[in-house]
Design a protein around this motif. Sequence first.
Motif, mmCIF file in Angstrom:
data_model
loop_
_atom_site.group_PDB
_atom_site.id
_atom_site.type_symbol
_atom_site.label_atom_id
_atom_site.label_comp_id
_atom_site.label_asym_id
_atom_site.label_seq_id
_atom_site.Cartn_x
_atom_site.Cartn_y
_atom_site.Cartn_z
ATOM 1 N N LEU A 1 0.818 -1.213 0.000
ATOM 2 C CA LEU A 1 0.000 0.000 0.000
ATOM 3 C C LEU A 1 0.851 1.261 0.000
ATOM 4 N N GLU B 1 -7.800 -4.583 -2.326
ATOM 5 C CA GLU B 1 -6.646 -3.997 -1.669
ATOM 6 C C GLU B 1 -6.460 -4.585 -0.272
ATOM 7 N N THR C 1 -3.233 -6.817 1.003
ATOM 8 C CA THR C 1 -2.485 -6.447 2.198
ATOM 9 C C THR C 1 -2.413 -7.626 3.162
#
Length: 77
Positions: free
Chosen positions: A3, A68, A72
Amino acid sequence: MVLQEEFRRIVKDELTRQGMSQSELARRMGISRPTVSQYLSGKFCPGLDVVENFFNALHISLQIGPQEVQQTAESVK
């Protein structure tokens, strides 16, 4: 961290697209240009509030979706 790298890529690409300098971005954010540079070089790791401030100053939206979050989580394993 994925990220953080994505954040830096987005901000750098948007600065180029808008023809904006780091100094102008810093002015819009109310921080110093060296601080902007340290975030964009990876010396500082931005929190979500800082990411939001960068995106607001660039007039782009911050969207975090399930993909996302999953990426992660997988990178932490």
